[in-house]
Design a protein around this motif. Structure first.
Motif, PDB file in Angstrom:
ATOM      1  N   SER A   2       7.464 -10.075  20.087  1.00  0.00           N
ATOM      2  CA  SER A   2       7.607  -9.833  18.658  1.00  0.00           C
ATOM      3  C   SER A   2       6.289  -9.286  18.098  1.00  0.00           C
ATOM      4  O   SER A   2       5.322  -9.117  18.826  1.00  0.00           O
ATOM      5  N   MET A   3       6.295  -9.040  16.812  1.00  0.00           N
ATOM      6  CA  MET A   3       5.122  -8.499  16.146  1.00  0.00           C
ATOM      7  C   MET A   3       4.367  -9.611  15.436  1.00  0.00           C
ATOM      8  O   MET A   3       4.968 -10.523  14.895  1.00  0.00           O
ATOM      9  N   VAL A  19      -2.396  -5.567  13.965  1.00  0.00           N
ATOM     10  CA  VAL A  19      -0.989  -5.695  14.330  1.00  0.00           C
ATOM     11  C   VAL A  19      -0.910  -5.676  15.846  1.00  0.00           C
ATOM     12  O   VAL A  19      -1.586  -4.892  16.507  1.00  0.00           O
ATOM     13  N   ARG A  20      -0.083  -6.560  16.392  1.00  0.00           N
ATOM     14  CA  ARG A  20       0.100  -6.537  17.839  1.00  0.00           C
ATOM     15  C   ARG A  20       1.570  -6.728  18.171  1.00  0.00           C
ATOM     16  O   ARG A  20       2.330  -7.274  17.379  1.00  0.00           O
ATOM     17  N   GLY A  21       1.944  -6.245  19.356  1.00  0.00           N
ATOM     18  CA  GLY A  21       3.329  -6.384  19.795  1.00  0.00           C
ATOM     19  C   GLY A  21       4.124  -5.113  19.606  1.00  0.00           C
ATOM     20  O   GLY A  21       3.582  -4.015  19.689  1.00  0.00           O
ATOM     21  N   GLU A  22       5.410  -5.288  19.344  1.00  0.00           N
ATOM     22  CA  GLU A  22       6.327  -4.160  19.225  1.00  0.00           C
ATOM     23  C   GLU A  22       6.837  -4.055  17.789  1.00  0.00           C
ATOM     24  O   GLU A  22       7.196  -5.055  17.184  1.00  0.00           O
ATOM     25  N   ILE A  23       6.846  -2.827  17.267  1.00  0.00           N
ATOM     26  CA  ILE A  23       7.363  -2.600  15.917  1.00  0.00           C
ATOM     27  C   ILE A  23       8.573  -1.688  16.046  1.00  0.00           C
ATOM     28  O   ILE A  23       8.470  -0.578  16.571  1.00  0.00           O
ATOM     29  N   ASP A  24       9.721  -2.170  15.573  1.00  0.00           N
ATOM     30  CA  ASP A  24      10.925  -1.351  15.612  1.00  0.00           C
ATOM     31  C   ASP A  24      11.757  -1.619  14.355  1.00  0.00           C
ATOM     32  O   ASP A  24      11.281  -2.256  13.416  1.00  0.00           O
ATOM     33  N   LEU A  31       6.555  -5.227   8.423  1.00  0.00           N
ATOM     34  CA  LEU A  31       5.237  -4.596   8.518  1.00  0.00           C
ATOM     35  C   LEU A  31       4.894  -3.917   7.195  1.00  0.00           C
ATOM     36  O   LEU A  31       3.783  -4.060   6.689  1.00  0.00           O
ATOM     37  N   ARG A  32       5.862  -3.180   6.632  1.00  0.00           N
ATOM     38  CA  ARG A  32       5.612  -2.500   5.351  1.00  0.00           C
ATOM     39  C   ARG A  32       5.218  -3.509   4.286  1.00  0.00           C
ATOM     40  O   ARG A  32       4.254  -3.316   3.549  1.00  0.00           O
ATOM     41  N   GLN A  33       5.953  -4.618   4.214  1.00  0.00           N
ATOM     42  CA  GLN A  33       5.655  -5.647   3.210  1.00  0.00           C
ATOM     43  C   GLN A  33       4.274  -6.256   3.429  1.00  0.00           C
ATOM     44  O   GLN A  33       3.544  -6.509   2.470  1.00  0.00           O
ATOM     45  N   GLU A  34       3.921  -6.487   4.691  1.00  0.00           N
ATOM     46  CA  GLU A  34       2.598  -7.064   5.005  1.00  0.00           C
ATOM     47  C   GLU A  34       1.478  -6.140   4.528  1.00  0.00           C
ATOM     48  O   GLU A  34       0.496  -6.586   3.953  1.00  0.00           O
ATOM     49  N   ILE A  35       1.637  -4.834   4.791  1.00  0.00           N
ATOM     50  CA  ILE A  35       0.610  -3.863   4.398  1.00  0.00           C
ATOM     51  C   ILE A  35       0.515  -3.786   2.873  1.00  0.00           C
ATOM     52  O   ILE A  35      -0.581  -3.865   2.296  1.00  0.00           O
ATOM     53  N   LEU A  53      -3.341  -2.855  19.585  1.00  0.00           N
ATOM     54  CA  LEU A  53      -2.612  -3.768  20.470  1.00  0.00           C
ATOM     55  C   LEU A  53      -1.101  -3.664  20.284  1.00  0.00           C
ATOM     56  O   LEU A  53      -0.356  -4.554  20.699  1.00  0.00           O
ATOM     57  N   VAL A  54      -0.668  -2.572  19.653  1.00  0.00           N
ATOM     58  CA  VAL A  54       0.774  -2.343  19.501  1.00  0.00           C
ATOM     59  C   VAL A  54       1.267  -1.625  20.756  1.00  0.00           C
ATOM     60  O   VAL A  54       0.731  -0.584  21.129  1.00  0.00           O
ATOM     61  N   THR A  55       2.260  -2.199  21.410  1.00  0.00           N
ATOM     62  CA  THR A  55       2.759  -1.644  22.667  1.00  0.00           C
ATOM     63  C   THR A  55       3.934  -0.705  22.465  1.00  0.00           C
ATOM     64  O   THR A  55       4.268   0.080  23.343  1.00  0.00           O
ATOM     65  N   PHE A  56       4.595  -0.803  21.303  1.00  0.00           N
ATOM     66  CA  PHE A  56       5.759   0.048  21.055  1.00  0.00           C
ATOM     67  C   PHE A  56       5.953   0.217  19.565  1.00  0.00           C
ATOM     68  O   PHE A  56       5.764  -0.727  18.801  1.00  0.00           O
ATOM     69  N   LEU A  57       6.305   1.428  19.139  1.00  0.00           N
ATOM     70  CA  LEU A  57       6.806   1.605  17.779  1.00  0.00           C
ATOM     71  C   LEU A  57       7.791   2.745  17.779  1.00  0.00           C
ATOM     72  O   LEU A  57       7.676   3.676  18.570  1.00  0.00           O
ATOM     73  N   ASP A  58       8.820   2.624  16.923  1.00  0.00           N
ATOM     74  CA  ASP A  58       9.856   3.643  16.863  1.00  0.00           C
ATOM     75  C   ASP A  58       9.791   4.366  15.524  1.00  0.00           C
ATOM     76  O   ASP A  58       8.861   4.170  14.738  1.00  0.00           O
TER      77      ASP A  58
END
Length: 114
Positions: A2-3, A19-24, A31-35, A53-58
């Motif tokens: 997870s993120m 941010v770390r992990g996967e963002i999809d 993520l948008r709300q956090e920023i 440290l983000v391994t994936f984003l779509d």
């Protein structure tokens, strides 16, 4: 995987969101709300988003970054991508938003490609 998002205030008054992990599509809105929350609550001089440290984003994640930058910008806070893993940089470049988001021109050599 997870993120997770962690905020740190730097000596110069800027805030770094790590941010770390996967963002999809399942967590892009978070993520948008956090920023946006970090920008509006803290009102830093600049808000740097560390994606090293983000391994994936779509595409949903890319859209969330652009939307968050626009919303924070309306509040007078500049949001920039401070670091990005090679995968993330490639995705931002393919989407044509790496310059808009201020992503470093070259992927950070200190980061290992996943």
């Amino acid at each position: 995987m997870s993120m997770s998002v962690t905020a740190n205030v730097m000596m110069d008054g800027s805030t770094v969101l790590s941010v770390r992990g996967e963002i999809d599509h399942s967590n892009a809105a978070t993520l948008r709300q956090e920023i946006v929350s970090a920008a509006t609550d803290r009102r830093p001089s600049s808000l740097r988003v560390d994606l090293g440290l983000v391994t994936f984003l779509d595409s949903a994640a890319v859209g969330a970054l652009v939307a968050a930058q626009r919303e924070a910008g309306a509040e007078g806070v500049r949001v920039v991508v401070w670091r990005s893993s090679p995968f993330v940089y490639r995705q931002l470049r393919i989407a044509g938003v790496h310059e808009l988001l201020g992503a470093p021109a070259e992927p950070d050599g200190d980061h290992i490609a996943f």
